[in-house]
Structure formats: C-alpha cells, structure tokens
Design an enzyme around this catalytic site. Structure first.
Site, PDB file in Angstrom:
ATOM      1  N   GLU A  70       0.844  -1.211   0.000  1.00 25.55           N
ATOM      2  CA  GLU A  70       0.000   0.000   0.000  1.00 25.55           C
ATOM      3  C   GLU A  70       0.869   1.248   0.000  1.00 25.55           C
ATOM      4  O   GLU A  70       2.008   1.212   0.472  1.00 25.55           O
ATOM      5  CB  GLU A  70      -0.846   0.022   1.279  1.00 25.55           C
ATOM      6  CG  GLU A  70      -2.311  -0.277   1.091  1.00 25.55           C
ATOM      7  CD  GLU A  70      -3.102   0.812   0.373  1.00 25.55           C
ATOM      8  OE1 GLU A  70      -2.529   1.603  -0.389  1.00 25.55           O
ATOM      9  OE2 GLU A  70      -4.330   0.843   0.574  1.00 25.55           O
ATOM     10  N   ASP A  71       0.305   2.341  -0.474  1.00 26.51           N
ATOM     11  CA  ASP A  71       1.030   3.610  -0.397  1.00 26.51           C
ATOM     12  C   ASP A  71       0.948   4.196   1.010  1.00 26.51           C
ATOM     13  O   ASP A  71       1.936   4.653   1.568  1.00 26.51           O
ATOM     14  CB  ASP A  71       0.504   4.612  -1.446  1.00 26.51           C
ATOM     15  CG  ASP A  71      -1.017   4.776  -1.439  1.00 26.51           C
ATOM     16  OD1 ASP A  71      -1.707   4.124  -0.615  1.00 26.51           O
ATOM     17  OD2 ASP A  71      -1.524   5.556  -2.263  1.00 26.51           O
ATOM     18  N   ASP A  81      -4.216   5.156   6.422  1.00 28.27           N
ATOM     19  CA  ASP A  81      -4.711   6.372   7.052  1.00 28.27           C
ATOM     20  C   ASP A  81      -5.757   5.973   8.107  1.00 28.27           C
ATOM     21  O   ASP A  81      -5.400   5.574   9.212  1.00 28.27           O
ATOM     22  CB  ASP A  81      -5.283   7.254   5.934  1.00 28.27           C
ATOM     23  CG  ASP A  81      -5.705   8.628   6.386  1.00 28.27           C
ATOM     24  OD1 ASP A  81      -5.239   9.073   7.448  1.00 28.27           O
ATOM     25  OD2 ASP A  81      -6.498   9.273   5.692  1.00 28.27           O
ATOM     26  N   PHE A 125      -1.915  15.849   4.555  1.00 30.17           N
ATOM     27  CA  PHE A 125      -2.242  15.248   3.267  1.00 30.17           C
ATOM     28  C   PHE A 125      -0.995  15.300   2.388  1.00 30.17           C
ATOM     29  O   PHE A 125      -0.486  16.371   2.075  1.00 30.17           O
ATOM     30  CB  PHE A 125      -3.408  15.959   2.584  1.00 30.17           C
ATOM     31  CG  PHE A 125      -3.885  15.213   1.387  1.00 30.17           C
ATOM     32  CD1 PHE A 125      -4.710  14.103   1.520  1.00 30.17           C
ATOM     33  CD2 PHE A 125      -3.480  15.591   0.117  1.00 30.17           C
ATOM     34  CE1 PHE A 125      -5.132  13.382   0.404  1.00 30.17           C
ATOM     35  CE2 PHE A 125      -3.893  14.877  -1.010  1.00 30.17           C
ATOM     36  CZ  PHE A 125      -4.726  13.775  -0.854  1.00 30.17           C
ATOM     37  N   ARG A 143       1.671  11.897  -8.620  1.00 27.20           N
ATOM     38  CA  ARG A 143       2.112  10.535  -8.267  1.00 27.20           C
ATOM     39  C   ARG A 143       3.574  10.330  -8.648  1.00 27.20           C
ATOM     40  O   ARG A 143       4.292   9.559  -8.034  1.00 27.20           O
ATOM     41  CB  ARG A 143       1.274   9.488  -9.018  1.00 27.20           C
ATOM     42  CG  ARG A 143      -0.184   9.423  -8.585  1.00 27.20           C
ATOM     43  CD  ARG A 143      -0.838   8.199  -9.210  1.00 27.20           C
ATOM     44  NE  ARG A 143      -2.279   8.241  -9.141  1.00 27.20           N
ATOM     45  CZ  ARG A 143      -3.006   7.869  -8.078  1.00 27.20           C
ATOM     46  NH1 ARG A 143      -2.415   7.442  -6.990  1.00 27.20           N
ATOM     47  NH2 ARG A 143      -4.319   7.936  -8.115  1.00 27.20           N
TER      48      ARG A 143
HETATM   49  P1  5GP Z   1      -7.710   4.691   4.501  1.00 32.29           P
HETATM   50  O1  5GP Z   1      -8.781   3.751   4.030  1.00 32.29           O
HETATM   51  O2  5GP Z   1      -6.638   4.059   5.327  1.00 32.29           O
HETATM   52  O3  5GP Z   1      -8.303   5.905   5.172  1.00 32.29           O
HETATM   53  O4  5GP Z   1      -7.074   5.342   3.213  1.00 32.29           O
HETATM   54  C1  5GP Z   1      -6.283   4.639   2.373  1.00 32.29           C
HETATM   55  C2  5GP Z   1      -6.184   5.336   1.054  1.00 32.29           C
HETATM   56  O5  5GP Z   1      -6.532   6.737   1.150  1.00 32.29           O
HETATM   57  C3  5GP Z   1      -4.768   5.309   0.566  1.00 32.29           C
HETATM   58  O6  5GP Z   1      -4.506   4.152  -0.179  1.00 32.29           O
HETATM   59  C4  5GP Z   1      -4.708   6.578  -0.258  1.00 32.29           C
HETATM   60  O7  5GP Z   1      -5.150   6.309  -1.566  1.00 32.29           O
HETATM   61  C5  5GP Z   1      -5.663   7.534   0.401  1.00 32.29           C
HETATM   62  N1  5GP Z   1      -4.978   8.470   1.299  1.00 32.29           N
HETATM   63  C6  5GP Z   1      -4.967   8.496   2.637  1.00 32.29           C
HETATM   64  N2  5GP Z   1      -4.212   9.490   3.122  1.00 32.29           N
HETATM   65  C7  5GP Z   1      -3.707  10.128   2.045  1.00 32.29           C
HETATM   66  C8  5GP Z   1      -2.809  11.250   1.878  1.00 32.29           C
HETATM   67  O8  5GP Z   1      -2.292  11.872   2.807  1.00 32.29           O
HETATM   68  N3  5GP Z   1      -2.527  11.577   0.594  1.00 32.29           N
HETATM   69  C9  5GP Z   1      -3.042  10.936  -0.483  1.00 32.29           C
HETATM   70  N4  5GP Z   1      -2.672  11.364  -1.673  1.00 32.29           N
HETATM   71  N5  5GP Z   1      -3.877   9.877  -0.366  1.00 32.29           N
HETATM   72  C10 5GP Z   1      -4.195   9.479   0.892  1.00 32.29           C
END
Ligand code: 5GP
Length: 175
Positions: A97-98, A101, A150, A163
């Site tokens: 995963e990137d 969050d 963010f 990206r």
């Molecule tokens: P989660 O489900 O854990 O809240 O979010 C996961 C996804 O939200 C990540 O794979 C990513 O695509 C997006 N995301 C969460 N935080 C960030 C951030 O700080 N920047 C960006 N560009 N995407 C985020």
C-alpha cells in the site's frame, strides 16, 4: 484554492527507507516465495522500488479499490474496481500500500484476502498515519510514520496529479 507542496521526505531518504523494509522482509521470509499484492494506483511506485531488493521468488498481482474521490477526505466506502488475476490460495501474500490512514480500505481488503485461504497475509506500507486510525489495523512493515498531513508523491496523488514526484511532499493550502 491555491496551494504549494512542501517536501517532507526527500528522494534519497525514501529509497533508503524502502531498502530497510526490504531487508526486514528478506530476514523474515528467508528466500521463501512471496506474492506481492499491489493496491493500485498509489502502491505501484513503492512496489517497483521495494521489489528490486527482495530475494526469493517474487510474483506480483494488482488490485484496485476506490477510497478517496477527488478530495482529501476518506469516503469510508470501499469498492473493488479491479480484482486479482491469480488465486492466492497457499501463497505468502504481502499487500503493498502507499499509505494507511483511517484503515478503512485495509480492514476491508485484508478480510477479503484472508477468505481466499493464502498461507499468510502481511501488510507493507510506504507511509503510516496512525493518528487518523479508526480501524484496528497495524501494518507489519512501515517505511515511514508521518503526521496527520495530506501528502503526495511517490505514488500518492492529489486529484490524480503528483504521483510521479520522486519525493513525498505535504500539500499546503495558501490562505
Ligand atoms: P484509509 O482507508 O486508510 O483511510 O485510506 C487509504 C487510502 O486513502 C490510501 O490508499 C490513499 O489512496 C488515500 N490516502 C490516505 N491518506 C492520504 C494522503 O495523505 N494523501 C493521499 N494522496 N492519499 C491518501
């Protein structure tokens, strides 16, 4: 709204952090076969860099799920847009995963993958934002823990842009 990008983790640091994660994985798996399951699109840059340093038989597959829309706030709704091409039954899976969050995307995804009877499933993320977690999700491998900002770059987008940045930066909105 006007904004600019502040560098948070520079290119050299990103690569060094990824190499350290690869060393840990190599120690834990000792040359075993690994199926890297990359979450599109953000995980691609991390996958390609990380996989260069992994030992053993490494295979890759991709999955695409929706998380955020064009904004910067999670919708909480997870939808599979593209499923894996291959079965993961009996495989040692590492999800790439990137960023983790809230944990919404991963809690759903890990459950779905575990149902497919892999030998094991671990989670590896480039970035971890633990302060925003709402689900009980802990990554097994984390390259960088970051504050509640963010971020873009190294796979992460803002409205599908940035990206390709070789570093990780914070989107700062100007007043
Ligand atoms: P989660 O489900 O854990 O809240 O979010 C996961 C996804 O939200 C990540 O794979 C990513 O695509 C997006 N995301 C969460 N935080 C960030 C951030 O700080 N920047 C960006 N560009 N995407 C985020």
């Amino acid at each position: 709204m006007a904004y600019h990008i502040e560098k948070l983790i520079d290119e050299r640091e990103v690569i060094e952090g990824i190499k350290k994660v690869a060393e840990k994985i190599n120690r834990d798996y000792q040359g075993k076969s690994i199926r890297l399951v990359c979450i599109l699109k953000g995980g691609v840059f991390f996958l390609t860099e990380l996989s260069k340093y992994l030992e053993g038989n490494i295979t890759i597959d991709f999955m695409s799920v929706s998380s955020y829309g064009a904004g910067t706030v999670s919708s909480g709704i997870v939808k599979i847009i593209k499923d894996l091409d291959e079965s993961i039954e009996g495989e040692n899976v590492i999800v790439i995963e990137d960023i983790v969050d809230t944990g919404n995307t991963l809690s759903y995804l890990l459950e779905l993958l575990r149902d497919r009877k892999p030998a094991s499933v671990k989670l590896c993320t480039l970035l971890d934002k633990p302060s925003r977690r709402t689900k009980d999700i802990q990554a097994d491998y984390v390259a960088f823990t970051i504050p509640d900002k963010f971020v873009v770059g190294f796979g992460l987008d803002y409205d599908q842009c940035y990206r390709n940045l070789p570093y990780v930066g914070v989107v700062e909105f100007d007043d």
